[in-house]
Scaffold this active site. Structure first.
Site, PDB file in Angstrom:
ATOM      1  N   TRP A 117      38.575  72.112  21.509  1.00 26.29           N
ATOM      2  CA  TRP A 117      39.654  72.896  20.904  1.00 26.29           C
ATOM      3  C   TRP A 117      39.677  72.681  19.393  1.00 26.29           C
ATOM      4  CZ3 TRP A 117      43.888  70.749  24.768  1.00 26.29           C
ATOM      5  CH2 TRP A 117      43.610  71.218  26.068  1.00 26.29           C
ATOM      6  N   ASP A 240      28.426  74.936  23.802  1.00 23.11           N
ATOM      7  CA  ASP A 240      29.466  75.168  24.798  1.00 23.11           C
ATOM      8  C   ASP A 240      29.703  76.662  25.037  1.00 23.11           C
ATOM      9  OD1 ASP A 240      31.772  74.011  26.328  1.00 23.11           O
ATOM     10  OD2 ASP A 240      32.895  75.287  24.938  1.00 23.11           O
ATOM     11  N   GLU A 264      25.326  76.137  27.424  1.00 23.34           N
ATOM     12  CA  GLU A 264      26.097  76.063  28.662  1.00 23.34           C
ATOM     13  C   GLU A 264      26.354  77.477  29.153  1.00 23.34           C
ATOM     14  OE1 GLU A 264      30.424  74.881  30.494  1.00 23.34           O
ATOM     15  OE2 GLU A 264      30.228  75.661  28.476  1.00 23.34           O
TER      16      GLU A 264
END
Ligand code: NAG
Ligand code: NAG
Ligand code: NAG
Ligand code: NAG
Ligand code: NAG
Ligand code: NAG
Ligand code: NAG
Ligand code: NAG
Ligand code: NAG
Ligand code: NAG
Length: 672
Positions: A117, A240, A264
């Site tokens: 985040w 990610d 990913e």
């Protein structure tokens, strides 16, 4: 997009062993990077949950509220102080969770301890330590010959609140609405349009979805990642939520990074997932993960489905030899939460490590940590499980890593071979990996630890009749029959790993100790090189102390007028592995060192993957490659940027009995 990359002109000032350096650089940087990572195996670390404080005994374990998703106190220094534990399993790389500054709030979804985040890409998250801590960790890894893979997020930034109330001014550098897609919820995970343009997250934490299709966003990311890689000497990336970004974004991004990257893509459909493999170069092998887990979770698991997936990955993904091969991570249930059968755990780990791809083991897997994702007990801190280096899976992983490294060290092309299924029945699977001469046969089964003795007849191994094989997990011998049949004894549900006894020579596997060779008589060797780089006098001096191994090497380099110098050791067994201490001064040639520089890296893609560390092991028969280029943007003179010097440490050849080759402009002498 990269800030600087050596111009052809700059390359022309390279002196010394041109052939060595250029032949390495000439092969595309990307291929070399992938080749280097394919030889490695990775231990995945969730920084907040690996080791707390400075890792000393007197530290008191912090209170950790796993189910609330709060910070638990793990730090970069904690990792650094506990690298022995990782290296004890023979890993030669780690992947750490993201490092950049996160949203600071405690939200209804917990805190940003996993670090996906981000709010400021140009600052570090203080919970994990200081910039110096991160640099020290990376230097410590490099001084052990280990690589660092950094987790990065390009899909989104994090905001504590609802998407339609996002305050973009708290985000940096993407601090304006114009960098983001309009808020919308992902409603159709099967629609690329929807998953790529809408937002992940929820009303408590929304993940502001970047317009990665815009040139401006792409440029800002390119600049950022090339600086991250250069500033911290990052060796590789794990990207990610790649599936939430259009594949077209990645080629330039990975180019700007100049290092190997794996994406990913949490998707079982290989024909879909491999669009990202093509764009990034590698993905985490989720297609295999799903069927692998089902195949080994219990004795009803389908070996058939696993075999079909192996085949379809081969068909749909042209080359999966550099995919990430895993069976656990922080986003999926721990294998131990599916079964407590130790034999099954050994089987799935053996597949992970000896099938195609770069093996990745998630922290705690070796201690059989369990837990699933609602709540995230699969992210419980390692220190709650304890760090028992005699735990059965710890030892199992250590042996497999060592074995794999040994095979690769003698047969570089082992990792390039696409593993083949050579045996299959309801409960068992035989895999062959490696060209003739280095083929390893892995026989797995999902019968579980209570299974009685049985035998399997395996063909397709291509071992010559009467070859003596060793099963490396039990250190027993068996022989291929006169007719070429191989009968593998199976018991207690455990996996079997076979290779010719001969292949284990010079390893310490199963007691095959190294052939003794007399150490060189010289205890100190120096290699001096003096030449001119872009009009500046450069001196390189290498001092080695025996006994060998290990060799301690120091390189002092003085290049007048250059702000930084980046040395690295190019090792035929493992790409860039060993890095030496560098001291840069402005006064050539006397090494009146001002400071040990351990924090800089060449920004050129070819070199940015390696890094600095103090005090190093130099492997035998290595080549020293010194490249001179500074911080991104720090070098103004075009004939200095990218200048490189290469020293062939031919003295090592002597030790290996290959004669006394002289290398170009360099002279060397042996001291007492
Ligand atoms: C580790 O941290 C503790 C507590 O902060 C401190 O007392 C100790 O000196 C530190 N040890 C090292 C080696 O830094
Ligand atoms: C974003 O940040 C830049 C650099 O700090 C600043 O110049 C600009 O005004 C900021 N934009 C907004 C919308 O806050
Ligand atoms: C990299 O280092 C330079 C020089 O210290 C700094 O200006 C820049 O912000 C850093 N970039 C990143 C991404 O940390
Ligand atoms: C570590 O694991 C080994 C093997 O399972 C076991 O015998 C030993 O008791 C464990 N040690 C600790 C401290 O738990
Ligand atoms: C693989 O490498 C070995 C030497 O390590 C070599 O003998 C063999 O020919 C190579 N095989 C292929 C197919 O490249
Ligand atoms: C896979 O890619 C590697 C690196 O590019 C290459 O060496 C290898 O031959 C490829 N394997 C196949 C089967 O294409
Ligand atoms: C590998 O060895 C087998 C058995 O010796 C042989 O039949 C086969 O042709 C060999 N393959 C290659 C590519 O050399
Ligand atoms: C396997 O064979 C080798 C070579 O003959 C021998 O040294 C070793 O002791 C054998 N191992 C076992 C467990 O029999
Ligand atoms: C060799 O294995 C095959 C099956 O793979 C079997 O049919 C044959 O009988 C075996 N031969 C011997 C001599 O055991
Ligand atoms: C083992 O090492 C010795 C000495 O370095 C070497 O002559 C021999 O070829 C090696 N054997 C294998 C199988 O690599």
């Amino acid at each position: 997009m990269a800030l600087t990359s050596p111009s052809p002109h700059a390359r022309a000032v390279i002196f010394g062993c041109l052939v060595v350096l250029l032949s390495f650089l000439a092969g595309s940087a990307q291929a070399a990077d992938a080749a280097e990572w394919r030889r490695r195996s990775i231990y995945q670390v969730l920084t907040d949950r690996y080791a707390y404080g400075n890792g000393t005994d007197e530290d008191h374990a912090p209170n950790c509220e796993v189910e609330l998703g709060l910070y638990c106190g793990g730090t970069w220094r904690g990792i650094m102080n506990n690298l022995d534990y990782i290296q004890g399993m023979n890993f030669d790389a780690i992947w750490i969770s993201p490092v950049v500054k996160q949203l600071p709030q405690r939200t209804g979804d917990g805190e940003a301890y996993t670090a996906y985040w981000a709010q400021n890409l140009y600052e570090l998250e203080p919970h994990f330590g200081t910039e110096q801590d991160l640099r020290d960790l990376i230097a410590a890894l490099h001084s052990r010959g280990m690589l660092l893979m950094l987790d990065v997020v390009v899909n989104h930034m994090g905001f504590a609140g609802a998407g339609d109330e996002c305050d973009y001014s708290v985000l940096y550098p993407f601090n304006d609405t114009k960098y983001y897609h309009d808020y919308c919820e992902i409603t159709d995970p099967t629609s690329p349009l929807n998953t790529q343009a809408c937002w992940l997250g929820d009303w408590k934490v929304s993940l502001a979805d970047l317009r990665t299709e815009d040139a401006e966003v792409q440029d800002m990311f390119g600049q950022w990642i090339s600086q991250m890689v250069a500033n911290y000497s990052i060796d590789g990336l794990r990207i990610d939520t790649s599936i939430n970004v259009e594949p077209e974004f990645f080629p330039n991004f990975v180019d700007a990074a100049g290092v190997f990257a794996t994406g990913e893509v949490m998707q079982g459909d290989d024909s879909l997932a491999c669009q990202w493999a093509d764009a990034i170069g590698s993905i985490l092998n989720y297609p295999i993960y799903y069927t692998l887990t089902r195949a080994f979770a219990n004795s009803e698991g389908s070996i058939d489905d696993l075999v079909s997936t192996i085949d379809s990955v081969k068909e749909n993904c042209p080359n999966s030899t550099s995919f990430g091969s895993f069976s656990e991570n922080h986003d999926v249930a721990r294998f131990a939460s599916l079964t407590d059968d130790l034999a099954l755990a050994k089987n799935i780990i053996t597949y992970t490590m000896l099938a195609d791809g770069i093996p990745i083991i998630y922290q705690g897997q070796e201690q059989r940590q369990f837990g699933s994702i609602h709540p995230y007990y699969n992210r419980a801190p390692l220190w709650q499980a304890g760090v028992n280096t005699s735990a059965p899976l710890y030892e199992h992983i250590a042996i497999l890593n060592k074995f794999r490294q040994h095979v690769i060290s003698g047969h570089d092309n082992y990792t390039e071979y696409m593993a083949e299924v050579i045996y299959q029945d309801m409960h068992s699977l035989g895999l062959r990996k490696g060209f003739n001469g280095s083929q390893v046969i892995t026989v797995l089964n999902n019968n579980g630890q209570d299974c009685a003795y049985f035998e399997l007849e395996v063909s397709g191994h291509d071992y010559a009749p009467e070859t003596v094989l060793t099963e490396v997990l039990t250190c027993t011998n068996l022989t291929v029959s006169e007719s070429g049949n191989l009968t593998v004894p199976m018991f207690a549900g455990t996996p079997k790993v076979l290779c010719p006894l001969e292949l284990l020579a010079n390893s310490s596997i199963c007691g095959m100790h190294e052939a003794e060779e007399p150490l060189p008589s010289a205890t100190i060797m120096t290699i001096d090189a003096t030449s001119t780089v872009g009009g500046h006098v450069t001196t390189i001096e290498t001092v080695e102390t025996s006994p060998i191994p290990p060799i301690t090497t120091h390189v002092w380099s003085t290049i007048s007028g250059l702000p930084t110098v980046v040395p690295s050791v190019m090792n035929p067994e493992g790409g860039f592995t060993a890095i030496t201490k560098v001291i840069t001064t402005t006064q050539a040639p006397t090494p009146q060192a001002t400071a040990a520089t351990t924090s800089t890296a060449d920004s050129s893609p070819e070199h940015s993957r390696k890094a600095l560390g103090a005090g190093e092991s130099l492997k035998p028969n290595s080549k020293l490659v010194l490249s001179a280029a500074g911080f991104a943007g720090a070098i103004s003179s075009p004939d200095i940027a990218g200048a490189a010097a290469s020293v062939t440490a031919s003295a090592f050849d002597r030790w290996h009995g290959h004669g006394h080759g002289h290398s170009g402009h360099f002279h060397r002498h042996f001291g007492a």
